[in-house]
Design a protein around this motif. Structure first.
Motif, PDB file in Angstrom:
ATOM      1  N   MET A   1       0.860  -1.203   0.000  1.00 22.57           N
ATOM      2  CA  MET A   1       0.000   0.000   0.000  1.00 22.57           C
ATOM      3  C   MET A   1       0.886   1.239   0.000  1.00 22.57           C
ATOM      4  N   PRO A   2       0.623   2.232  -0.900  1.00 20.99           N
ATOM      5  CA  PRO A   2       1.487   3.405  -0.949  1.00 20.99           C
ATOM      6  C   PRO A   2       1.440   4.211   0.338  1.00 20.99           C
ATOM      7  N   SER A   3       2.549   4.838   0.625  1.00 16.88           N
ATOM      8  CA  SER A   3       2.629   5.695   1.812  1.00 16.88           C
ATOM      9  C   SER A   3       1.743   6.917   1.622  1.00 16.88           C
ATOM     10  N   LEU A   4       1.104   7.348   2.719  1.00 23.67           N
ATOM     11  CA  LEU A   4       0.252   8.536   2.646  1.00 23.67           C
ATOM     12  C   LEU A   4       1.062   9.791   2.364  1.00 23.67           C
ATOM     13  N   SER A   5       2.375   9.698   2.532  1.00 24.94           N
ATOM     14  CA  SER A   5       3.217  10.856   2.267  1.00 24.94           C
ATOM     15  C   SER A   5       3.672  10.927   0.813  1.00 24.94           C
ATOM     16  N   SER A   6       3.358   9.874   0.028  1.00 22.45           N
ATOM     17  CA  SER A   6       3.739   9.863  -1.383  1.00 22.45           C
ATOM     18  C   SER A   6       2.634  10.480  -2.226  1.00 22.45           C
ATOM     19  N   PRO A   7       2.944  10.904  -3.460  1.00 17.81           N
ATOM     20  CA  PRO A   7       1.899  11.488  -4.319  1.00 17.81           C
ATOM     21  C   PRO A   7       0.762  10.491  -4.571  1.00 17.81           C
ATOM     22  N   GLN A   8      -0.463  10.966  -4.474  1.00 23.22           N
ATOM     23  CA  GLN A   8      -1.626  10.111  -4.635  1.00 23.22           C
ATOM     24  C   GLN A   8      -2.504  10.614  -5.774  1.00 23.22           C
ATOM     25  N   PRO A   9      -2.917   9.729  -6.675  1.00 26.66           N
ATOM     26  CA  PRO A   9      -3.873  10.153  -7.695  1.00 26.66           C
ATOM     27  C   PRO A   9      -5.249  10.375  -7.073  1.00 26.66           C
ATOM     28  N   ARG A  10      -6.124  10.993  -7.823  1.00 26.32           N
ATOM     29  CA  ARG A  10      -7.496  11.149  -7.343  1.00 26.32           C
ATOM     30  C   ARG A  10      -8.094   9.767  -7.079  1.00 26.32           C
ATOM     31  N   PRO A  11      -8.980   9.643  -6.100  1.00 29.23           N
ATOM     32  CA  PRO A  11      -9.549   8.333  -5.764  1.00 29.23           C
ATOM     33  C   PRO A  11     -10.203   7.629  -6.945  1.00 29.23           C
ATOM     34  N   ASN A  12     -10.794   8.398  -7.868  1.00 32.28           N
ATOM     35  CA  ASN A  12     -11.488   7.764  -8.992  1.00 32.28           C
ATOM     36  C   ASN A  12     -10.543   7.013  -9.923  1.00 32.28           C
ATOM     37  N   VAL A  13      -9.246   7.381  -9.911  1.00 33.67           N
ATOM     38  CA  VAL A  13      -8.299   6.750 -10.830  1.00 33.67           C
ATOM     39  C   VAL A  13      -8.196   5.249 -10.556  1.00 33.67           C
ATOM     40  N   SER A  14      -8.206   4.879  -9.299  1.00 35.89           N
ATOM     41  CA  SER A  14      -8.106   3.456  -8.958  1.00 35.89           C
ATOM     42  C   SER A  14      -9.377   2.686  -9.314  1.00 35.89           C
ATOM     43  N   GLU A  15     -10.459   3.409  -9.627  1.00 35.69           N
ATOM     44  CA  GLU A  15     -11.729   2.766  -9.949  1.00 35.69           C
ATOM     45  C   GLU A  15     -11.970   2.637 -11.451  1.00 35.69           C
ATOM     46  N   ILE A  16     -11.031   3.148 -12.261  1.00 37.11           N
ATOM     47  CA  ILE A  16     -11.225   3.118 -13.706  1.00 37.11           C
ATOM     48  C   ILE A  16     -11.190   1.676 -14.210  1.00 37.11           C
ATOM     49  N   PRO A  17     -12.241   1.229 -14.889  1.00 36.12           N
ATOM     50  CA  PRO A  17     -12.234  -0.142 -15.416  1.00 36.12           C
ATOM     51  C   PRO A  17     -11.131  -0.307 -16.458  1.00 36.12           C
ATOM     52  N   ARG A  18     -10.659  -1.515 -16.615  1.00 35.41           N
ATOM     53  CA  ARG A  18      -9.614  -1.804 -17.592  1.00 35.41           C
ATOM     54  C   ARG A  18     -10.240  -2.052 -18.950  1.00 35.41           C
ATOM     55  N   TYR A  19      -9.691  -1.415 -19.971  1.00 34.67           N
ATOM     56  CA  TYR A  19     -10.149  -1.675 -21.337  1.00 34.67           C
ATOM     57  C   TYR A  19      -9.549  -2.996 -21.797  1.00 34.67           C
ATOM     58  N   VAL A  20     -10.385  -3.865 -22.319  1.00 38.72           N
ATOM     59  CA  VAL A  20      -9.923  -5.172 -22.787  1.00 38.72           C
ATOM     60  C   VAL A  20      -9.909  -5.157 -24.310  1.00 38.72           C
ATOM     61  N   ALA A  21      -8.723  -5.139 -24.874  1.00 40.50           N
ATOM     62  CA  ALA A  21      -8.607  -5.127 -26.328  1.00 40.50           C
ATOM     63  C   ALA A  21      -8.794  -6.533 -26.889  1.00 40.50           C
ATOM     64  N   GLY A  22      -9.173  -6.608 -28.149  1.00 44.75           N
ATOM     65  CA  GLY A  22      -9.312  -7.903 -28.801  1.00 44.75           C
ATOM     66  C   GLY A  22      -7.966  -8.597 -28.916  1.00 44.75           C
ATOM     67  N   LYS A  23      -7.950  -9.876 -28.630  1.00 47.81           N
ATOM     68  CA  LYS A  23      -6.707 -10.641 -28.681  1.00 47.81           C
ATOM     69  C   LYS A  23      -6.230 -10.826 -30.119  1.00 47.81           C
ATOM     70  N   PRO A  24      -4.901 -10.792 -30.329  1.00 52.25           N
ATOM     71  CA  PRO A  24      -4.386 -11.133 -31.663  1.00 52.25           C
ATOM     72  C   PRO A  24      -4.544 -12.627 -31.907  1.00 52.25           C
ATOM     73  N   PRO A  25      -4.509 -13.045 -33.162  1.00 52.99           N
ATOM     74  CA  PRO A  25      -4.697 -14.471 -33.451  1.00 52.99           C
ATOM     75  C   PRO A  25      -3.539 -15.315 -32.932  1.00 52.99           C
ATOM     76  N   THR A  26      -3.848 -16.518 -32.507  1.00 51.62           N
ATOM     77  CA  THR A  26      -2.833 -17.460 -32.061  1.00 51.62           C
ATOM     78  C   THR A  26      -2.181 -18.105 -33.282  1.00 51.62           C
ATOM     79  N   VAL A  27      -0.857 -18.136 -33.283  1.00 52.47           N
ATOM     80  CA  VAL A  27      -0.144 -18.755 -34.402  1.00 52.47           C
ATOM     81  C   VAL A  27      -0.247 -20.272 -34.274  1.00 52.47           C
TER      82      VAL A  27
END
Length: 359
Positions: A1-27
């Motif tokens: 867990m980051p130290s409270l004394s270190s720079p912190q992003p806005r709380p919403n940043v940790s809630e951003i869903p991950r974009y799932v890109a389409g997988k490349p074809p398997t060789v």
């Protein structure tokens, strides 16, 4: 867990869903693999586009034209709109980010259908706004009545994805008109038309006419799909001058590269062949969907360059089975699978799989 004394992003940043890109074809040795996971255009660049892009590459030591004057002029001529009613970005997804940033304060609400384009909740959360997800109807269509009912005093933006990615159906002009009549004039309605070129239906939305009749409507479109410029990242919005101006104000300086601008202009000039290619993809979409219907699948109306399999918990199994025959598709865990319209051989492999897969 980051130290409270270190720079912190806005709380919403940790809630951003991950974009799932389409997988490349398997060789797979001895087997041509195909990627049907990202709604990409299977065709090579339109005539003149590669040459225009190569010429632009020779100027890579110079910044792009920040005003994108030539591209704005080409779009204004093509769609018969004033250049000041246009705004460019890195694909239509870039425009969605800019729209939420420009019009939403933290905590403001953005209403959209769900399942829909997965970048919507990402853009909303990144702006510290609040997503209001309205379930699509059982046939994959927008429930516009429920979306209108979901608008509150905190609503600033409504997103209408038509055709809807990933389920496929598009709204009609009558449905959109009835919806717009219910939306307060201070709420921005974004008509996301990333797949507009593929729509073939009665009473299809006329986006340009609709924006021209409303002070709170913006269209977002892209060169990534029908035009086949997914790798260059260029999209455009059509909106009343004050809205387009707000989008340009928050845009990333030099965001659309010199190469992307040149390729987009050349693509607009190759409209005749573009129409031929789109018609071919639409025909293949009909053949593919008809085959699935004949095999007993309940496939929603398909108005984009993809079809939707409502598979629920079997989505991952279907995607794995497709990968085993050399085709990658886009699973949405617990919901379904989106399959892009691609090469005939790729589509035929999915048809064969679909006939054998339990449904």
């Amino acid at each position: 867990m980051p130290s409270l004394s270190s720079p912190q992003p806005r709380p919403n940043v940790s809630e951003i869903p991950r974009y799932v890109a389409g997988k490349p074809p398997t060789v797979r040795p001895g087997l041509t693999s195909y990627k049907l996971s990202s709604n990409e255009n299977p065709y090579p660049p339109l005539p003149g586009v590669l040459e225009a892009a190569q010429a632009a590459v020779a100027q890579m030591n110079r910044y792009p034209d920040m005003g994108a004057t030539a591209l704005y002029d080409a779009l204004a001529e093509r769609f018969e709109v004033p250049a000041e009613h246009l705004s460019l970005a890195t694909g239509s997804v870039g425009l969605i980010y800019q729209l939420v940033q420009a019009f939403c304060d933290p905590g403001d609400e953005v209403v959209f259908a769900w399942r829909s384009f997965e970048a919507y909740p990402i853009a909303v959360t990144a702006a510290a706004a609040t997503s209001v997800r309205v379930p699509v109807l059982p046939d994959g269509r927008h429930d516009l009545d429920a979306m209108a009912a979901a608008i509150t005093d905190r609503t600033k933006v409504v997103l209408v994805c038509t055709p809807n990615n990933p389920t496929g159906p598009a709204v009609t002009q009558a449905e959109l008109d009835a919806f717009l009549a219910k939306v307060p004039p201070h709420v921005l309605v974004v008509v996301d038309e990333a797949y507009v070129e593929f729509v073939r239906m009665d009473d299809a939305v006329d986006g340009i006419a609709t924006y021209a009749q409303h002070d709170n409507v913006v269209l977002t479109r892209t060169f990534s799909k029908a035009y086949g410029l997914a790798g260059f990242r260029v999209g455009y919005a059509v909106a009343p001058a004050d809205i387009a101006g707000a989008l340009r104000a928050v845009s990333l300086p030099f965001g659309v590269s010199t190469v992307a601008q040149a390729a987009a202009i050349a693509s607009l000039a190759a409209e005749d062949l573009l129409v031929e290619r789109v018609e071919a993809l639409v025909g293949e979409r009909a053949r593919f969907r008809d085959g699935l219907l004949e095999a007993g699948w309940a496939i929603p109306e398909a108005q984009g360059n993809f079809v939707w399999f409502d598979l629920g918990d079997r989505a991952a199994d279907f995607a794995a089975a497709a990968d085993a025959v050399g085709v990658t598709v886009r699973p949405f865990a617990g919901e379904g699978v989106r399959v892009s319209i691609g090469e005939t051989e790729a589509n035929d492999r999915i048809l064969t799989l679909a006939r054998e897969f339990p449904h």
